[in-house]
Scaffold this motif. Structure first.
Motif, PDB file in Angstrom:
ATOM      1  N   ALA A   1       0.837  -1.206   0.000  1.00 57.41           N
ATOM      2  CA  ALA A   1       0.000   0.000   0.000  1.00 57.41           C
ATOM      3  C   ALA A   1       0.866   1.248   0.000  1.00 57.41           C
ATOM      4  CB  ALA A   1      -0.939  -0.004   1.203  1.00 57.41           C
ATOM      5  N   LEU A   2       1.895   1.228   0.806  1.00 50.56           N
ATOM      6  CA  LEU A   2       2.770   2.398   0.911  1.00 50.56           C
ATOM      7  C   LEU A   2       3.554   2.635  -0.379  1.00 50.56           C
ATOM      8  CD1 LEU A   2       3.279   4.508   3.006  1.00 50.56           C
ATOM      9  CD2 LEU A   2       5.096   3.115   3.940  1.00 50.56           C
ATOM     10  N   LYS A   3       3.921   1.583  -1.067  1.00 49.03           N
ATOM     11  CA  LYS A   3       4.607   1.743  -2.349  1.00 49.03           C
ATOM     12  C   LYS A   3       3.697   2.404  -3.381  1.00 49.03           C
ATOM     13  CE  LYS A   3       7.907  -1.984  -1.856  1.00 49.03           C
ATOM     14  NZ  LYS A   3       8.265  -3.355  -2.195  1.00 49.03           N
ATOM     15  N   LYS A   4       2.417   2.111  -3.288  1.00 48.02           N
ATOM     16  CA  LYS A   4       1.465   2.688  -4.237  1.00 48.02           C
ATOM     17  C   LYS A   4       1.113   4.127  -3.884  1.00 48.02           C
ATOM     18  CE  LYS A   4      -0.390  -1.409  -6.157  1.00 48.02           C
ATOM     19  NZ  LYS A   4       0.691  -1.414  -7.108  1.00 48.02           N
ATOM     20  N   ARG A   5       1.002   4.423  -2.612  1.00 49.81           N
ATOM     21  CA  ARG A   5       0.579   5.751  -2.163  1.00 49.81           C
ATOM     22  C   ARG A   5       1.443   6.178  -0.985  1.00 49.81           C
ATOM     23  NH1 ARG A   5      -4.848   7.135  -3.417  1.00 49.81           N
ATOM     24  NH2 ARG A   5      -4.226   9.147  -2.574  1.00 49.81           N
ATOM     25  N   TRP A   6       2.634   6.667  -1.250  1.00 48.80           N
ATOM     26  CA  TRP A   6       3.541   7.086  -0.190  1.00 48.80           C
ATOM     27  C   TRP A   6       3.048   8.345   0.519  1.00 48.80           C
ATOM     28  CZ3 TRP A   6       5.269  11.992  -0.517  1.00 48.80           C
ATOM     29  CH2 TRP A   6       5.164  12.606  -1.760  1.00 48.80           C
ATOM     30  N   ASP A   7       2.035   9.004  -0.049  1.00 44.05           N
ATOM     31  CA  ASP A   7       1.551  10.271   0.498  1.00 44.05           C
ATOM     32  C   ASP A   7       0.332  10.104   1.402  1.00 44.05           C
ATOM     33  OD1 ASP A   7      -0.095   9.463  -1.582  1.00 44.05           O
ATOM     34  OD2 ASP A   7      -0.464  11.493  -2.294  1.00 44.05           O
ATOM     35  N   GLN A   8       0.045   8.887   1.847  1.00 47.32           N
ATOM     36  CA  GLN A   8      -1.109   8.628   2.702  1.00 47.32           C
ATOM     37  C   GLN A   8      -0.643   8.204   4.092  1.00 47.32           C
ATOM     38  OE1 GLN A   8      -4.445   9.031   1.623  1.00 47.32           O
ATOM     39  NE2 GLN A   8      -3.321  10.044  -0.007  1.00 47.32           N
ATOM     40  N   LYS A   9      -1.084   8.930   5.107  1.00 46.03           N
ATOM     41  CA  LYS A   9      -0.634   8.668   6.478  1.00 46.03           C
ATOM     42  C   LYS A   9      -0.981   7.267   6.958  1.00 46.03           C
ATOM     43  CE  LYS A   9      -4.735  10.507   8.723  1.00 46.03           C
ATOM     44  NZ  LYS A   9      -5.272  11.502   9.619  1.00 46.03           N
ATOM     45  N   GLU A  10      -2.112   6.712   6.502  1.00 46.37           N
ATOM     46  CA  GLU A  10      -2.548   5.405   6.992  1.00 46.37           C
ATOM     47  C   GLU A  10      -1.505   4.320   6.768  1.00 46.37           C
ATOM     48  OE1 GLU A  10      -6.013   7.949   6.286  1.00 46.37           O
ATOM     49  OE2 GLU A  10      -4.386   7.334   4.974  1.00 46.37           O
ATOM     50  N   GLY A  11      -0.849   4.358   5.626  1.00 45.42           N
ATOM     51  CA  GLY A  11       0.182   3.354   5.348  1.00 45.42           C
ATOM     52  C   GLY A  11       1.297   3.391   6.374  1.00 45.42           C
ATOM     53  N   TYR A  12       1.810   4.583   6.657  1.00 47.74           N
ATOM     54  CA  TYR A  12       2.894   4.727   7.629  1.00 47.74           C
ATOM     55  C   TYR A  12       2.436   4.344   9.028  1.00 47.74           C
ATOM     56  CZ  TYR A  12       5.211   7.475   3.992  1.00 47.74           C
ATOM     57  OH  TYR A  12       5.787   7.894   2.827  1.00 47.74           O
ATOM     58  N   LEU A  13       1.274   4.858   9.439  1.00 51.31           N
ATOM     59  CA  LEU A  13       0.784   4.621  10.799  1.00 51.31           C
ATOM     60  C   LEU A  13       0.543   3.141  11.060  1.00 51.31           C
ATOM     61  CD1 LEU A  13      -1.743   7.583  11.082  1.00 51.31           C
ATOM     62  CD2 LEU A  13       0.389   7.323  12.378  1.00 51.31           C
ATOM     63  N   HIS A  14      -0.155   2.484  10.153  1.00 54.22           N
ATOM     64  CA  HIS A  14      -0.528   1.096  10.395  1.00 54.22           C
ATOM     65  C   HIS A  14       0.629   0.137  10.152  1.00 54.22           C
ATOM     66  CE1 HIS A  14      -4.592   2.146  11.343  1.00 54.22           C
ATOM     67  NE2 HIS A  14      -4.617   2.926  10.286  1.00 54.22           N
ATOM     68  N   LEU A  15       1.497   0.463   9.220  1.00 57.59           N
ATOM     69  CA  LEU A  15       2.686  -0.366   9.032  1.00 57.59           C
ATOM     70  C   LEU A  15       3.587  -0.255  10.253  1.00 57.59           C
ATOM     71  CD1 LEU A  15       4.449  -2.256   7.443  1.00 57.59           C
ATOM     72  CD2 LEU A  15       5.253  -0.302   6.091  1.00 57.59           C
ATOM     73  N   GLY A  16       3.766   0.960  10.764  1.00 54.78           N
ATOM     74  CA  GLY A  16       4.554   1.141  11.983  1.00 54.78           C
ATOM     75  C   GLY A  16       3.977   0.344  13.146  1.00 54.78           C
ATOM     76  N   ALA A  17       2.662   0.392  13.310  1.00 54.72           N
ATOM     77  CA  ALA A  17       2.008  -0.339  14.407  1.00 54.72           C
ATOM     78  C   ALA A  17       2.184  -1.844  14.251  1.00 54.72           C
ATOM     79  CB  ALA A  17       0.537   0.031  14.467  1.00 54.72           C
ATOM     80  N   ALA A  18       2.046  -2.359  13.032  1.00 56.48           N
ATOM     81  CA  ALA A  18       2.209  -3.798  12.805  1.00 56.48           C
ATOM     82  C   ALA A  18       3.652  -4.223  13.084  1.00 56.48           C
ATOM     83  CB  ALA A  18       1.810  -4.160  11.374  1.00 56.48           C
ATOM     84  N   LEU A  19       4.596  -3.409  12.677  1.00 56.06           N
ATOM     85  CA  LEU A  19       6.009  -3.720  12.957  1.00 56.06           C
ATOM     86  C   LEU A  19       6.272  -3.735  14.455  1.00 56.06           C
ATOM     87  CD1 LEU A  19       7.613  -1.599  10.114  1.00 56.06           C
ATOM     88  CD2 LEU A  19       7.765  -4.095  10.340  1.00 56.06           C
ATOM     89  N   LEU A  20       5.676  -2.802  15.185  1.00 55.90           N
ATOM     90  CA  LEU A  20       5.835  -2.790  16.638  1.00 55.90           C
ATOM     91  C   LEU A  20       5.255  -4.059  17.262  1.00 55.90           C
ATOM     92  CD1 LEU A  20       5.084   0.931  17.528  1.00 55.90           C
ATOM     93  CD2 LEU A  20       7.273  -0.280  17.764  1.00 55.90           C
ATOM     94  N   GLN A  21       4.134  -4.528  16.757  1.00 57.97           N
ATOM     95  CA  GLN A  21       3.538  -5.756  17.281  1.00 57.97           C
ATOM     96  C   GLN A  21       4.466  -6.951  17.081  1.00 57.97           C
ATOM     97  OE1 GLN A  21       0.771  -6.333  19.081  1.00 57.97           O
ATOM     98  NE2 GLN A  21       0.474  -4.127  19.163  1.00 57.97           N
ATOM     99  N   LEU A  22       5.269  -6.891  16.037  1.00 62.40           N
ATOM    100  CA  LEU A  22       6.241  -7.959  15.761  1.00 62.40           C
ATOM    101  C   LEU A  22       7.572  -7.709  16.466  1.00 62.40           C
ATOM    102  CD1 LEU A  22       5.495  -8.398  11.956  1.00 62.40           C
ATOM    103  CD2 LEU A  22       4.966 -10.035  13.794  1.00 62.40           C
ATOM    104  N   GLU A  23       7.606  -6.648  17.290  1.00 64.24           N
ATOM    105  CA  GLU A  23       8.810  -6.234  18.010  1.00 64.24           C
ATOM    106  C   GLU A  23       9.958  -5.886  17.063  1.00 64.24           C
ATOM    107  OE1 GLU A  23       9.668  -8.969  21.203  1.00 64.24           O
ATOM    108  OE2 GLU A  23       7.665  -8.740  22.032  1.00 64.24           O
ATOM    109  N   ARG A  24       9.597  -5.355  15.924  1.00 63.96           N
ATOM    110  CA  ARG A  24      10.584  -4.878  14.950  1.00 63.96           C
ATOM    111  C   ARG A  24      10.646  -3.357  15.094  1.00 63.96           C
ATOM    112  NH1 ARG A  24       8.491  -8.186   9.734  1.00 63.96           N
ATOM    113  NH2 ARG A  24       9.735  -6.629   8.629  1.00 63.96           N
ATOM    114  N   ASN A  25      11.083  -2.940  16.300  1.00 62.29           N
ATOM    115  CA  ASN A  25      11.026  -1.537  16.695  1.00 62.29           C
ATOM    116  C   ASN A  25      11.861  -0.622  15.808  1.00 62.29           C
ATOM    117  OD1 ASN A  25       9.510  -2.682  18.689  1.00 62.29           O
ATOM    118  ND2 ASN A  25      10.780  -1.988  20.382  1.00 62.29           N
ATOM    119  N   GLN A  26      13.023  -1.055  15.420  1.00 65.32           N
ATOM    120  CA  GLN A  26      13.877  -0.215  14.584  1.00 65.32           C
ATOM    121  C   GLN A  26      13.223   0.045  13.229  1.00 65.32           C
ATOM    122  OE1 GLN A  26      17.883  -1.530  14.740  1.00 65.32           O
ATOM    123  NE2 GLN A  26      18.676   0.489  14.236  1.00 65.32           N
ATOM    124  N   GLU A  27      12.623  -0.980  12.646  1.00 65.69           N
ATOM    125  CA  GLU A  27      11.923  -0.804  11.375  1.00 65.69           C
ATOM    126  C   GLU A  27      10.699   0.097  11.546  1.00 65.69           C
ATOM    127  OE1 GLU A  27      11.514  -4.498   8.828  1.00 65.69           O
ATOM    128  OE2 GLU A  27      12.290  -5.356  10.704  1.00 65.69           O
TER     129      GLU A  27
END
Length: 128
Positions: A68-94
């Motif tokens: 999603a982020l590759k298609k629309r880098w200008d949409q906050k939802e991609g960054y916010l939800h991808l960041g949250a999913a990475l945190l759930q996987l304990e991939r904090n640096q990513e």
């Protein structure tokens, strides 16, 4: 196969109805079906990623939200939800890198600044 935009939209709309009624598994399936008919359908990509995260299928959610982020880098939802999913996987640096990219791309977005600050606070880096 030629994309069938009408079919993709029908599946997307069905997925949204199912999502609104709390039927997450069925909604995820409808969004997947929409993508079979039009792999470029941004709404289906984003919503599938969000639903997968709600279903706690974080690995798959990360993959879909990255699309999603590759298609629309200008949409906050991609960054916010991808960041949250990475945190759930304990991939904090990513997650931090994703939120930093979001702040760079959308500096006016308070939610991205908030999430990044919250991440720093959790890491005891509030001064940043």
């Amino acid at each position: 196969m030629e994309p069938d935009l009408q079919k993709a939209e029908e599946y997307f709309e069905s997925g949204m109805i199912l999502l609104d009624s709390g039927k997450l598994d069925a909604a995820a399936e409808e969004f997947r079906s929409a993508l079979e008919f039009n792999p470029e359908h941004y709404g289906s990509i984003l919503q599938r990623g969000l639903v997968l995260a709600r279903l706690e299928q974080f690995d798959e959610a990360v993959t879909v939200l990255q699309m999603a982020l590759k298609k629309r880098w200008d949409q906050k939802e991609g960054y916010l939800h991808l960041g949250a999913a990475l945190l759930q996987l304990e991939r904090n640096q990513e997650a931090e890198e994703m939120l930093r990219q979001g702040v760079g791309a959308l500096p006016e977005c308070a939610e991205l600044h908030f999430d990044l600050g919250f991440l720093y606070l959790g890491q005891k880096r509030a001064a940043e």
